[in-house]
Structure formats: structure tokens, C-alpha cells
Design a protein around this motif. Structure first.
Motif, PDB file in Angstrom:
ATOM      1  N   ARG B  22       0.810  -1.214   0.000  1.00 51.45           N
ATOM      2  CA  ARG B  22       0.000   0.000   0.000  1.00 51.45           C
ATOM      3  C   ARG B  22       0.844   1.266   0.000  1.00 51.45           C
ATOM      4  O   ARG B  22       1.912   1.316   0.618  1.00 51.45           O
ATOM      5  N   ASN B  24      -0.092   5.597   0.079  1.00 50.73           N
ATOM      6  CA  ASN B  24      -0.993   6.738   0.009  1.00 50.73           C
ATOM      7  C   ASN B  24      -0.166   8.014  -0.055  1.00 50.73           C
ATOM      8  O   ASN B  24       0.874   8.115   0.580  1.00 50.73           O
ATOM      9  N   LYS B  68      -5.355   5.443  -7.917  1.00 53.47           N
ATOM     10  CA  LYS B  68      -6.749   5.748  -7.591  1.00 53.47           C
ATOM     11  C   LYS B  68      -6.795   7.142  -6.985  1.00 53.47           C
ATOM     12  O   LYS B  68      -6.478   7.339  -5.801  1.00 53.47           O
ATOM     13  N   SER B  70      -9.319   9.008  -6.187  1.00 56.11           N
ATOM     14  CA  SER B  70     -10.321   9.199  -5.127  1.00 56.11           C
ATOM     15  C   SER B  70      -9.804   8.729  -3.774  1.00 56.11           C
ATOM     16  O   SER B  70     -10.241   9.221  -2.731  1.00 56.11           O
ATOM     17  N   GLN B  71      -8.877   7.783  -3.793  1.00 51.03           N
ATOM     18  CA  GLN B  71      -8.321   7.253  -2.544  1.00 51.03           C
ATOM     19  C   GLN B  71      -6.904   7.756  -2.287  1.00 51.03           C
ATOM     20  O   GLN B  71      -6.288   7.364  -1.298  1.00 51.03           O
ATOM     21  N   SER B  73      -4.247   6.857  -3.649  1.00 53.51           N
ATOM     22  CA  SER B  73      -3.428   5.663  -3.452  1.00 53.51           C
ATOM     23  C   SER B  73      -2.746   5.241  -4.740  1.00 53.51           C
ATOM     24  O   SER B  73      -3.189   5.577  -5.847  1.00 53.51           O
TER      25      SER B  73
END
Lengths: 112, 116
Positions: B22, B24, B68, B70-71, B73
Motif C-alpha cells: 500500500r 498513500n 486511484k 479518489s483514494q 493511493s
């Protein structure tokens, strides 16, 4: 293939010594960078150079200086090494108009 | 100011299993995003990058990542992990700073262990 080389893979120095770390790239890149890498902190930018004789401070320049007299070579200088400068030092270079950096193998410096 | 978060410091997967690391980021504009890999004792090697266009990007060694917005990420994936993938992985975001210079911010890294 882009090649970035660093003068030493491992270096042990004493507190107070002046230390030179050398980096050479063979792809005629304009931009060069010095980072230090510590566990849990990732890579932190010490200094960078956008062209010969040009230098800019990064996020953690204290205790360091740099020299870029030739396009292919970027030196990191520890004027008076201290134990808290024990770290892995990574050099990188890139073409001016791009963001992709090419890294050398790193120098693991131990200051005792 | 831009920032990158890799929430997983250490991940262990079995050889042959799928992998997702992950990442972000925090940045106001469209970011330039990267994943680098560092094998033990080595420098960083670029795995893949995203600048614009298709949000699913393919990289070397069978890795891919999906942007993404919107996230906020940019997660790295691989369908089947090999023992040679054991390494440390860094996510990075690049932008132009106020001084007109390109600045790259790296995450703190995720160490991947692969077990038989």
C-alpha cells in the motif's frame, strides 16, 4: 544502461574526520542528488545539484556540504564526521526534464 | 507539502501467493508516482511509474500498480510472488516545488519477506 557508481561500498571513519563520498554517473545527466537512508525514515534528501557548480539544500543539509566541479561527478563532504552521521548514503542522477532518478549502490558509512 | 505514507513496515507472504503493497500520498495536484525496489545491499531500482493516462501501469519483474485518485493511493501488486522478490519497496511522489525545482518525496519503505 545508466550507471551511477559510488567510490566506496563500506567506509569506517572516526569522529571529527573529514569524509568525502564520491559519485560518478556516465549518462551525461544534468541533475544529481545525495540522500541518506535510515531504517524507518526512508530516504531523505541532503543536497542536490541541477548543473555544474550549482547546488541546493535538501531537507537535511546540516553537517554536510557538496561539490560539483564536473558534470559527471558529485561529491558529498562531511566536514567533521559525527556518530549521528552513521548511515547509508545514496547518490542518484537524472535527466533535467524528467522525474526518474537512477541510483548508485550506496555507501554504508560508520562513524566511530 | 507533499507526503507519502506506506502503512506497512514489514510484510510476509508465501512464495506463489499474491502481493499488494500500500501507498498513500498527499499532494494537491496530479502527482507523478513511482515504485522503487531495493535488494539487500543495493541501490534503488525503478519498478514502474505513473505520470498520466491509464491508471493501471505495468512495470518490470511482473509488477503492476493502480492509481486511484479518489483514494490518493498507488498500490503495488504482483499476482504470484517469487523468493527473489524479497526486498524493500519504496513508493515516491514527485512534484515541482516553489523554487521551480523537481522534488521527490519517498515513503519510509515496506520490507517484503517471502517464505517457502
Amino acid at each position: 544502461d545508466v550507471k551511477v557508481t559510488q567510490s566506496s561500498r563500506y567506509l569506517v571513519k572516526r569522529t571529527g574526520e573529514k569524509v568525502f563520498l564520491e559519485c560518478v554517473q556516465d549518462m551525461d545527466h544534468e541533475n544529481m542528488f545525495w540522500y541518506r537512508q535510515d531504517p524507518g525514515l526512508g530516504l531523505r534528501l541532503i543536497y542536490f545539484s541541477y548543473d555544474v557548480k550549482m547546488k541546493e539544500k535538501g531537507d537535511i543539509p546540516e553537517g554536510y556540504s557538496v561539490s560539483r566541479e564536473k558534470k559527471e561527478r558529485f561529491s558529498l563532504i562531511l566536514e567533521s564526521a559525527s556518530t549521528n552521521q552513521t548511515s547509508m548514503y545514496l547518490c542518484a542522477s537524472k535527466v533535467s526534464a524528467t522525474y526518474e532518478q537512477y541510483f548508485g549502490p550506496g555507501t554504508r558509512l560508520t562513524v566511530t | 507539502a507533499q507526503s507519502v505514507t506506506q502503512p506497512d513496515i514489514h510484510i510476509t507472504v508465501s512464495e506463489g501467493a499474491s502481493l499488494e503493497l500500500r501507498c498513500n500520498y498527499s499532494y494537491g495536484a496530479t502527482p507523478y508516482l513511482f515504485w522503487y525496489v531495493q535488494s539487500p545491499g543495493q541501490g534503488l531500482q525503478l519498478l514502474l511509474k505513473y505520470f498520466s493516462g491509464d491508471t493501471l501501469v505495468q512495470g518490470i519483474k511482473g509488477f503492476e500498480a493502480e492509481f486511484k485518485r479518489s483514494q490518493s493511493s498507488f498500490n503495488l501488486r504482483k499476482p504470484s510472488v517469487h523468493w527473489s522478490d524479497a526486498a524493500e519497496y519504496f513508493c515516491a511522489v514527485a512534484m515541482m516545488n516553489s523554487g521551480g525545482y523537481q522534488k521527490v518525496t519517498f515513503g519510509t519503505g515496506t520490507k517484503l519477506q517471502v517464505i517457502p
